[in-house]
Design an enzyme around this catalytic site. Structure first.
Site, PDB file in Angstrom:
ATOM      1  N   LYS A 116       0.851  -1.194   0.000  1.00 38.13           N
ATOM      2  CA  LYS A 116       0.000   0.000   0.000  1.00 38.13           C
ATOM      3  C   LYS A 116       0.886   1.243   0.000  1.00 38.13           C
ATOM      4  O   LYS A 116       1.879   1.305   0.735  1.00 38.13           O
ATOM      5  CB  LYS A 116      -0.909  -0.025   1.230  1.00 38.13           C
ATOM      6  CG  LYS A 116      -1.938   1.101   1.302  1.00 38.13           C
ATOM      7  CD  LYS A 116      -2.832   0.910   2.528  1.00 38.13           C
ATOM      8  CE  LYS A 116      -3.880   1.996   2.666  1.00 38.13           C
ATOM      9  NZ  LYS A 116      -4.748   1.784   3.853  1.00 38.13           N
ATOM     10  N   SER A 139      -9.410   1.748   3.113  1.00 34.92           N
ATOM     11  CA  SER A 139      -8.614   2.529   2.192  1.00 34.92           C
ATOM     12  C   SER A 139      -7.597   1.690   1.419  1.00 34.92           C
ATOM     13  O   SER A 139      -7.015   2.149   0.446  1.00 34.92           O
ATOM     14  CB  SER A 139      -7.874   3.622   2.972  1.00 34.92           C
ATOM     15  OG  SER A 139      -6.983   3.059   3.928  1.00 34.92           O
ATOM     16  N   SER A 156      -9.743  -0.533   7.352  1.00 34.15           N
ATOM     17  CA  SER A 156      -9.188  -0.527   5.999  1.00 34.15           C
ATOM     18  C   SER A 156      -8.507  -1.821   5.595  1.00 34.15           C
ATOM     19  O   SER A 156      -8.262  -2.046   4.410  1.00 34.15           O
ATOM     20  CB  SER A 156      -8.189   0.626   5.857  1.00 34.15           C
ATOM     21  OG  SER A 156      -8.830   1.865   6.010  1.00 34.15           O
TER      22      SER A 156
END
Length: 560
Positions: free
Chosen positions: A77, A151, A175
């Site tokens: 990420k 996210s 997330s």
């Protein structure tokens, strides 16, 4: 041409390496090709390329049994540092180039894993939908019009589409769990501090966790064993050892049906009820007590994160950047961040929230001693257009059953209800105390071992009919009386005894809605049942009146 499965599992990669049928270089080439194929899904900020990956492959050397992740590709990420590659947190103006890897990334590379790219996310990890990024809205792995969850959006979709074998996300309010559900994956959120957050752009530093997405619990378990460990350079790091598996004494379930939402809420509610039945069966099999509880305490604790003064922690980390880069941040993201600067977020309010939260933590710790709690990971999903039209309310809905977790110092495991479901992915989350992850892993493995599939029947196998016993003896459980969609016809076969044949009609012909019974059958036993199905009957896919597609009895057209 070499064969590559749709999803990259550790088992397949390892066995292919060991047999000599695959080299890391060949796997990387396939990943680059696949990533280009899915470029319109907006998965990557730094996509897979030879420029990025080849140096890591060259450093691998020969196969090394002491490196448990040797040659396993993973995604990162883009709020987690990879040395020499920009970290953007999905905000180009925020971009910086780190001189060292995040602590967790370094552990994985040292174990032989290969980083293949940096993934898209909701800007500054603020969101649960995956649409708040200047790099494009991340599409769901299976249905482009649907949200991916956030996210950690790109990280989940990359695993689901076979662009890596596992990926790193982060989790402050869900997330690392919501995207797992919406893309039919396992999502493990360790206890706060168990994995170092050094080298991670903070969302709420005191609550942030690095997480893993994987296709199986076994793969997530191995990643955890590598990533876990105390980091003297990380102020939030804790010595939380991995302690195997232990069956809980009790499983808590909500005493009221949770809220489900969106245009397919009935389907999600049905999947939850199916999951509850599985949980109750595994509880009986393992002498675990089931108890229903009022979930409202957890909901009240969750409100402290965004409706209390805790949101000021996000603002304190990003205030200077936001105020010096006017117009460079997504409007909805900036609105959320600036809410931390509200006048009512006083020191007095902060301590009031801290004291309230401590009370909730104490009660949760007492409640979950030798126990776990299970909730839906999320109560539904939305199209990307629906999120665009109402970004705040839709995002809030996605966090109904996630926001409490880190505030209460819990560990969590998001599990798919059906890992092959690409139409209405749904999942549950198991919660345990930070000192009781053994209970979490044990419950998760038992739930996945009990995975079942729905089977629709319309003849002698219906509830109360002569052949229902064939389903029951294989562990089948009756779920509901319902009907198919209006695209089928039923006719009588020339058999002894007489049996019905269900046939899907052509689009040009008017069909009917046929009454069927739906059972749940353990996937491991379905093969035994299918051996009893004789031509002209066959097992195919049936569309129910709700729109859900399940396996069921159909008939070959020649028999009509």
């Amino acid at each position: 041409m070499k064969y590559f499965p749709e999803k990259l599992t550790f088992e397949w990669i390892r066995s292919s390496y060991e047999s000599g049928e695959l080299l890391p270089e060949e796997l990387i080439e396939e990943i680059i090709v696949r990533s280009e194929k899915y470029s319109e899904k907006n998965i990557w900020i730094v996509p897979p390329s030879h420029d990025l990956i080849d140096s890591f492959v060259k450093k691998l050397g020969g196969r090394n049994a002491e490196k448990p992740l040797w040659g396993i590709p993973f995604a990162i990420k883009d709020n987690i540092d990879l040395e020499g590659r920009a970290t953007t947190a999905a905000c180009p103006d925020f971009s910086y180039t780190p001189k060292r890897n995040a602590a967790v990334v370094q552990r994985l590379i040292d174990a032989g894993a290969i980083p293949v790219g940096k993934t898209n996310l909701d800007q500054f990890a603020t969101g649960l939908v995956g649409t708040r990024s200047p790099y494009g809205e991340c599409h769901n792995a299976y249905q482009d019009e649907m949200i991916s969850g956030g996210s950690s959006s790109g990280s989940a979709v990359a695993v689901a589409l076979g662009l890596c074998a596992f990926s790193l996300g982060t989790d402050t309010a869900g997330s690392g769990r919501v995207p797992a559900m919406l893309n039919s994956l396992v999502g493990f959120k360790p206890s706060c501090g168990a994995w170092s957050t050094r080298g991670v752009v903070p969302a709420c530093a005191s609550l942030d966790c690095v997480t893993v997405f994987a296709t199986s619990l076994e793969d997530a378990d191995l990643v955890d064993s590598v990533a876990r460990g105390y980091d003297s350079e990380c102020a939030w790091s804790k010595k939380i050892e991995k302690r195997g598996r232990k069956v809980p004494k009790k499983i808590y379930l909500p005493d009221k049906t949770p809220e489900f939402f969106g245009r397919w809420k009935e389907i999600y509610e049905g999947k939850w009820k199916n999951s509850v039945e599985r949980i109750k069966r595994l509880a009986i099999q393992n002498s675990i007590k089931i108890e229903e509880i009022d979930y409202s305490m957890f909901q009240k604790a969750a409100l402290i994160l965004y409706e209390g003064s805790y949101v000021a922690e996000r603002w304190s980390d990003l205030k200077d950047f936001v105020e010096s880069h006017e117009g460079k941040i997504f409007p909805v993201t900036e609105k959320i961040l600036r809410s931390g600067a509200k006048a009512e977020n006083t020191a007095e309010k902060l301590f009031s929230d801290i004291h309230a939260l401590q009370d909730y933590r104490h009660k949760a710790a007492e409640l979950l001693e030798n126990s776990v709690m299970i909730m839906p990971t999320a109560g539904g999903s939305f199209t990307r257009e629906e999120v665009r039209n109402d970004p705040i309310a839709t995002n809030s809905k996605m966090g109904l059953y996630t926001n409490h977790c880190n505030l209460l110092d819990l560990s969590a495991m998001a599990l798919p209800e059906n890992r092959n479901d690409e139409e209405f992915p749904f999942g549950i989350t198991v919660f345990a105390r930070s000192d009781s992850e053994a209970l979490l892993w044990s419950t998760a493995f038992k739930f996945m071992q009990s995975e079942s599939t729905k089977l629709a029947v319309c003849g002698l196998h219906k509830k109360g009919r002569e052949l229902e016993s064939q389903i029951v003896e294989l562990g089948g459980t009756f779920l509901e009386h319902t009907k198919t969609s209006c695209e089928y016809e039923m006719f009588e076969l020339d058999t002894i005894p007489k049996k019905p044949g269900l046939l899907k009609v052509s689009p040009a012909k008017k069909g009917e809605s046929i009454e069927v019974d739906v059972f749940s059958i353990p996937k491991g036993n379905l093969g035994f049942f299918m051996e009893r199905v004789k031509s002209p009957h066959t097992i195919g896919t049936i569309t129910l009146m709700s729109g859900e597609r399940v396996k069921g009895f159909l008939c070959e057209s020649f028999a009509k």
